[in-house]
Write an enzyme that holds these catalytic residues in place. Sequence first.
Site, mmCIF file in Angstrom:
data_model
loop_
_atom_site.group_PDB
_atom_site.id
_atom_site.type_symbol
_atom_site.label_atom_id
_atom_site.label_comp_id
_atom_site.label_asym_id
_atom_site.label_seq_id
_atom_site.Cartn_x
_atom_site.Cartn_y
_atom_site.Cartn_z
ATOM 1 N N SER A 95 -21.393 55.713 5.136
ATOM 2 C CA SER A 95 -22.646 54.227 5.365
ATOM 3 C C SER A 95 -21.788 53.075 5.366
ATOM 4 C CB SER A 95 -23.097 53.964 4.003
ATOM 5 O OG SER A 95 -24.184 52.992 3.857
ATOM 6 N N TYR B 157 -25.380 51.897 -4.993
ATOM 7 C CA TYR B 157 -25.875 52.234 -3.027
ATOM 8 C C TYR B 157 -24.500 52.079 -2.505
ATOM 9 C CZ TYR B 157 -27.050 54.721 0.932
ATOM 10 O OH TYR B 157 -27.014 55.777 1.651
#
Length: 272
Positions: A153, A166
Amino acid sequence: MFSVNFDISGQVAVITGAGGIICGTLAKEMAKKGVKVALLDLFLESAQKIADEIIADGGDAIAIKTDVLDRTSMETARETVMEKYGKIDILVNGAGGNKPQATITKDQDFFHLDLDAFKWVFDLNVTGAVLTTMVFGEIMAKQESGNIINIASMSSYHPLTNTVAYCGAKAAVANFTEWMATHFNQNYSNNIRVNAIAPGFLLTNQNRYLLTNEDGSATDRGQRVLAKTPMGRYGEPVEMAGPVMFLCSEAASFINGAVLPVDGGFSSYWGV
């Protein structure tokens, strides 16, 4: 002899989280290029629907119910793939996600964070990728060839406010990518490459609640995301497919241990 060859036809790809939007789209795009695709997902119905679409379009695909946190489940899936296709050229560790309970909100401060949800996010994103690579990477080690693609990410580079679990998990995925690239080359084969893509902001089920209001308008966070993205828009799932297929092709034969941003410039722009 290496060449600038983007062709990946005839290869066999195993994709976890393949019932989701990003990896489901990736599976369909790979199939269009002649890749035989094994779609692994905890929710078989979602993966089977995509596999059916691929087959109806003339492609070759199977769907397998798989739990990326259960080794027996993964080994059973590996046996199914090997019986069907006889080899594994590509592994995409796409299973992942976030939970609102693992995110800081106005109703949940850091001091009262749900640790069970925090662990769930780390397990799904990190442990799942590690276990999947252990099981399917063993085939690549025996073959002495293969490509592994992790889904990191843009938050792997710099953490986003509030999404504590996350961001930490995706940073670990990026680090694991670098470690595994080195490990495979030093211990098994120089013909095994491990890379990752780092998607920017896409509107998916896991982050829609953070970026849009119920009426579809952008939240304050959504407005800030778009303002910090030089291209001024969210990415589309299909825009993740091209970079993955490039990394799996001979054209990327000297790219190893890399985490490729696919984020519209988000990670390059500091807002000034």
